[in-house]
Design an enzyme around this catalytic site. Structure first.
Site, short mmCIF file in Angstrom:
data_model
loop_
_atom_site.label_atom_id
_atom_site.label_comp_id
_atom_site.label_asym_id
_atom_site.label_seq_id
_atom_site.Cartn_x
_atom_site.Cartn_y
_atom_site.Cartn_z
N GLU A 102 0.75 -1.28 -0.07
CA GLU A 102 -0.07 0.04 -0.08
C GLU A 102 0.75 1.20 0.06
OE1 GLU A 102 -3.44 1.97 2.79
OE2 GLU A 102 -2.91 -0.04 2.97
N GLU B 93 -3.09 11.17 2.39
CA GLU B 93 -4.22 11.30 3.56
C GLU B 93 -4.24 12.81 4.03
OE1 GLU B 93 -5.44 7.03 5.49
OE2 GLU B 93 -3.43 7.68 5.92
N ARG C 239 -6.85 3.84 -5.80
CA ARG C 239 -8.26 4.19 -5.12
C ARG C 239 -8.71 5.72 -4.59
NH1 ARG C 239 -8.77 -1.55 -1.52
NH2 ARG C 239 -8.07 -2.82 -3.04
N TRP D 62 -14.10 9.72 3.75
CA TRP D 62 -14.77 8.78 4.81
C TRP D 62 -14.63 9.51 6.04
CZ3 TRP D 62 -12.10 6.16 8.89
CH2 TRP D 62 -10.72 6.40 8.87
N THR E 256 -8.91 6.21 16.53
CA THR E 256 -9.28 6.69 15.18
C THR E 256 -9.79 8.20 15.15
OG1 THR E 256 -9.72 4.35 14.57
CG2 THR E 256 -10.55 6.17 13.14
#
Length: 420
Positions: A123, A127, A207, A211, A222
């Protein structure tokens, strides 16, 4: 120059990011020898401008939610809780470049992302946290390994929420390099990723998604990493992608894992299938919105279409106006007819009422009296006394001495009532 943090903070961020990254696979070749082959890009370069074209199902798979299109490109929007629009390419690249022109989403707890992901969970990440309008996080994983906590790094970026920037990853077998607007911000050498074991090196798809890392249902770690709890009352939250360019360093139509090692040396490049039918600038039949089709027309063609449409609208308007005027005239004529009918009916009703009134009056006064037109007013006197006047066919009134004068004749005589 990247944003320095303490080792503990890096560890915390990296630990939390494991659960945030879009890490899922339908079949892991390191655990199975029956995983299907990966469809390759099949060409050296793929470019799509979302201000001019839409994604097609052949090239892109919407794994969650849906994408809309505006003047600036493809919009990934969170409107309500549970929204997380995400897409991924149906093709894979085996080393190469990925460029994305993107404007990130605002909003506390909102995460915008670009991810390269392989079937065995190699990966590469970009972000952005909605509550932070100054930095972007870069990250990577090898085979989903989360045992080390030194991967994530934050770098400054100028107003990522207010404007578009070109975020690029240049990926080879020797190194990974991240760029912002053409400027290198980070380099990861193969040997620096746990001796190459954690270096991303297997075919990846691309991708794009948004979210809510700050959703109240997420773990506290998180939510903290995402910058705090998301307030959905402040939605919509939108990430906009203007353009994507992908190059594939290999020249195959399929990629197959030769064993379960997850090493790039085990990947087989095949050319036994037909290349994927691309959209965007690499297709002659790219899918477009109506607005995109219009914007793509030559100016002369636009003028012709405007003239034709304008002429048609003028004809339609003229026909409509003619019909309205004609209908109005017809309606006016019908109104006049109806008014005449009404007046006639009203007159007949009034006449009927007058006749009925006369009949009732005559009945209440007894037998009717016939008044000779020759006798004139004199006959009327007999009616007052209830007498009848015999018919006197053509007889003149007697001389004045036979009656009582009531009026003086202007010619020297007098008329009177006939006396019997």
């Amino acid at each position: 120059m990247y944003f320095s943090t303490t080792a503990a903070t890096f560890a915390l961020f990296s630990l939390f990011t494991v659960s945030l990254a879009q890490t899922f696979t339908s079949c892991n070749p390191m655990n199975s020898t029956t995983c299907p082959a990966d469809t390759a890009l099949g060409v050296a370069n793929y470019t799509i401008d979302f201000t001019q074209s839409m994604m097609t199902d052949t090239v892109w798979n919407a794994t969650a939610g849906s994408v809309t299109y505006g003047d600036d490109g493809a919009d990934f929007t969170i409107n309500v809780r549970g929204d997380a629009p995400t897409v991924q390419t149906n093709f894979y690249i085996f080393f190469g470049q990925v460029e994305v022109w993107l404007k990130t989403a605002k909003g506390q707890g909102i995460v915008s992302s670009i991810v390269l992901e392989s079937d065995d969970l190699d990966e590469v990440d970009w972000e952005w946290i909605g509550g932070n309008d100054s930095y972007v996080q870069t990250n990577y994983f090898g085979k989903g390994n989360t045992t080390s906590f030194d991967r994530a790094a934050w770098y400054p970026v100028d107003d990522p929420q207010g404007g578009f920037h070109n975020y690029t990853v240049d990926w080879t077998a020797e190194k990974l390099e991240w760029f912002i607007d053409g400027q290198s911000i980070r380099v990861l050498n193969y040997s620096d990723a746990n001796g190459g074991k954690n270096f991303p090196q297997t075919p990846c798809n691309v991708r794009l998604g948004i979210w809510a890392g700050g959703d109240p249902a997420n773990a506290n770690g998180t939510i903290e990493w995402a910058g705090g709890e998301t307030n959905y009352n402040d939605s919509p939250y939108t990430m906009t992608v203007k353009k994507v360019r992908v190059t594939d360093a290999s020249r195959g139509t399929e990629y197959v894992y030769g064993d379960e090692t997850g090493s790039y040396t085990s990947i087989k490049v095949l050319n036994d299938t037909t290349p994927i039918k691309l959209d965007g600038e690499d297709s002659t039949s790219a899918a477009k919105t109506i607005k995109q089709k219009w914007n793509g027309l030559p100016q002369t063609t636009k003028y012709i279409i405007i003239g034709v449409v304008g002429g048609v609208l003028l004809i339609v308007a003229s026909v409509f106006a003619f019909c309205c005027i004609r209908q109005r005239r017809a309606g006016k004529h019908e109104r006049l007819i109806e008014d005449a009918k009404y007046e006639k009916n009203a007159a007949e009703v009034l006449a009927y009422r007058a006749d009925m009134t006369k009949m009732r009056f005559d009945k209440s006064k007894g037998p009717s009296v016939h008044v000779s037109p020759i006798i004139g007013n004199g006959g009327a006197a007999f009616q007052n006394y209830g007498q009848t006047q015999p018919m006197m066919g053509g007889m003149r009134s007697p001389a004045p001495q036979y009656g009582h004068g009531h009026n003086v004749n202007p010619f020297g005589g007098a008329r009177g009532y006939q006396k019997f």
